[in-house]
Design a protein around this motif. Structure first.
Motif, PDB file in Angstrom:
ATOM      1  N   GLN A  87      -9.027  -4.095   9.411  1.00  5.35           N
ATOM      2  CA  GLN A  87     -10.190  -4.078  10.308  1.00  5.35           C
ATOM      3  C   GLN A  87     -10.599  -2.649  10.647  1.00  5.35           C
ATOM      4  O   GLN A  87     -11.790  -2.340  10.714  1.00  5.35           O
ATOM      5  N   ILE A  88      -9.622  -1.786  10.857  1.00  5.04           N
ATOM      6  CA  ILE A  88      -9.928  -0.377  11.114  1.00  5.04           C
ATOM      7  C   ILE A  88     -10.672   0.217   9.920  1.00  5.04           C
ATOM      8  O   ILE A  88     -11.683   0.916  10.086  1.00  5.04           O
ATOM      9  N   ARG A 144      -9.437   5.470   2.883  1.00  5.74           N
ATOM     10  CA  ARG A 144      -8.517   5.272   1.762  1.00  5.74           C
ATOM     11  C   ARG A 144      -7.070   5.169   2.267  1.00  5.74           C
ATOM     12  O   ARG A 144      -6.316   4.296   1.839  1.00  5.74           O
ATOM     13  N   ASP A 145      -6.693   6.044   3.192  1.00  6.36           N
ATOM     14  CA  ASP A 145      -5.327   6.030   3.733  1.00  6.36           C
ATOM     15  C   ASP A 145      -5.031   4.743   4.492  1.00  6.36           C
ATOM     16  O   ASP A 145      -3.968   4.138   4.334  1.00  6.36           O
ATOM     17  N   VAL A 146      -5.976   4.324   5.324  1.00  4.36           N
ATOM     18  CA  VAL A 146      -5.772   3.117   6.130  1.00  4.36           C
ATOM     19  C   VAL A 146      -5.698   1.878   5.238  1.00  4.36           C
ATOM     20  O   VAL A 146      -4.878   0.983   5.468  1.00  4.36           O
ATOM     21  N   LEU A 147      -6.513   1.833   4.189  1.00  7.68           N
ATOM     22  CA  LEU A 147      -6.426   0.712   3.245  1.00  7.68           C
ATOM     23  C   LEU A 147      -5.094   0.720   2.508  1.00  7.68           C
ATOM     24  O   LEU A 147      -4.530  -0.339   2.222  1.00  7.68           O
ATOM     25  N   GLY A 148      -4.573   1.904   2.222  1.00  5.73           N
ATOM     26  CA  GLY A 148      -3.263   2.013   1.589  1.00  5.73           C
ATOM     27  C   GLY A 148      -2.164   1.449   2.476  1.00  5.73           C
ATOM     28  O   GLY A 148      -1.252   0.758   1.997  1.00  5.73           O
ATOM     29  N   LEU A 208       4.111  -8.231  10.131  1.00  2.00           N
ATOM     30  CA  LEU A 208       3.541  -7.573   8.953  1.00  2.00           C
ATOM     31  C   LEU A 208       2.078  -7.946   8.744  1.00  2.00           C
ATOM     32  O   LEU A 208       1.238  -7.071   8.494  1.00  2.00           O
ATOM     33  N   LEU A 209       1.775  -9.234   8.842  1.00  2.00           N
ATOM     34  CA  LEU A 209       0.379  -9.653   8.650  1.00  2.00           C
ATOM     35  C   LEU A 209      -0.520  -9.144   9.773  1.00  2.00           C
ATOM     36  O   LEU A 209      -1.670  -8.766   9.535  1.00  2.00           O
ATOM     37  N   GLY A 210       0.006  -9.137  10.998  1.00  2.00           N
ATOM     38  CA  GLY A 210      -0.783  -8.610  12.113  1.00  2.00           C
ATOM     39  C   GLY A 210      -1.137  -7.152  11.905  1.00  2.00           C
ATOM     40  O   GLY A 210      -2.282  -6.732  12.126  1.00  2.00           O
ATOM     41  N   GLY A 211      -0.174  -6.361  11.457  1.00  2.00           N
ATOM     42  CA  GLY A 211      -0.430  -4.949  11.174  1.00  2.00           C
ATOM     43  C   GLY A 211      -1.403  -4.774  10.019  1.00  2.00           C
ATOM     44  O   GLY A 211      -2.308  -3.940  10.076  1.00  2.00           O
ATOM     45  N   ALA A 212      -1.195  -5.551   8.954  1.00  2.00           N
ATOM     46  CA  ALA A 212      -2.072  -5.451   7.788  1.00  2.00           C
ATOM     47  C   ALA A 212      -3.514  -5.803   8.152  1.00  2.00           C
ATOM     48  O   ALA A 212      -4.456  -5.119   7.738  1.00  2.00           O
TER      49      ALA A 212
END
Length: 94
Positions: A79-80, A37-41, A70-74
């Motif tokens: 993926q994580i 949930r946190d990672v999706l946030g 930003l897109l690379g991080g998102a």
């Protein structure tokens, strides 16, 4: 010899059938679910920041550089979350 192989086969099969249903404790499963949930946030936040970045008045080069970051991080955080969701799905049976 044939009888020994058959007996060993049934012993091994029965041990895996009667194995514990959950490979992780309930607490570990809850922590994994919370982490997903946190990672999706975080991924969602980065996608929204990219949308804001696109509406700012700035040079095209600067906008593209920020967009890539930003897109690379998102995408990485998405993926994580997907990988941990698979772990949760496989190891944490409700």
């Amino acid at each position: 010899m044939k009888h020994i192989i058959i007996i060993l086969f049934f012993v091994l099969v029965n041990n895996t059938v009667f194995a514990e249903d959950s490979l992780m404790s309930k607490k570990e499963c809850e922590e994994t679910k919370s982490g997903i949930r946190d990672v999706l946030g975080i991924a969602d936040y980065l996608f929204k920041e990219n949308e804001k970045n696109n509406s700012l008045k700035q040079s095209e080069e600067k906008r593209k550089l920020k967009e890539e970051d930003l897109l690379g991080g998102a995408i990485a955080f998405s993926q994580i979350a997907a990988n941990y969701s698979i772990v949760y799905d496989v190891w944490c049976k409700d």
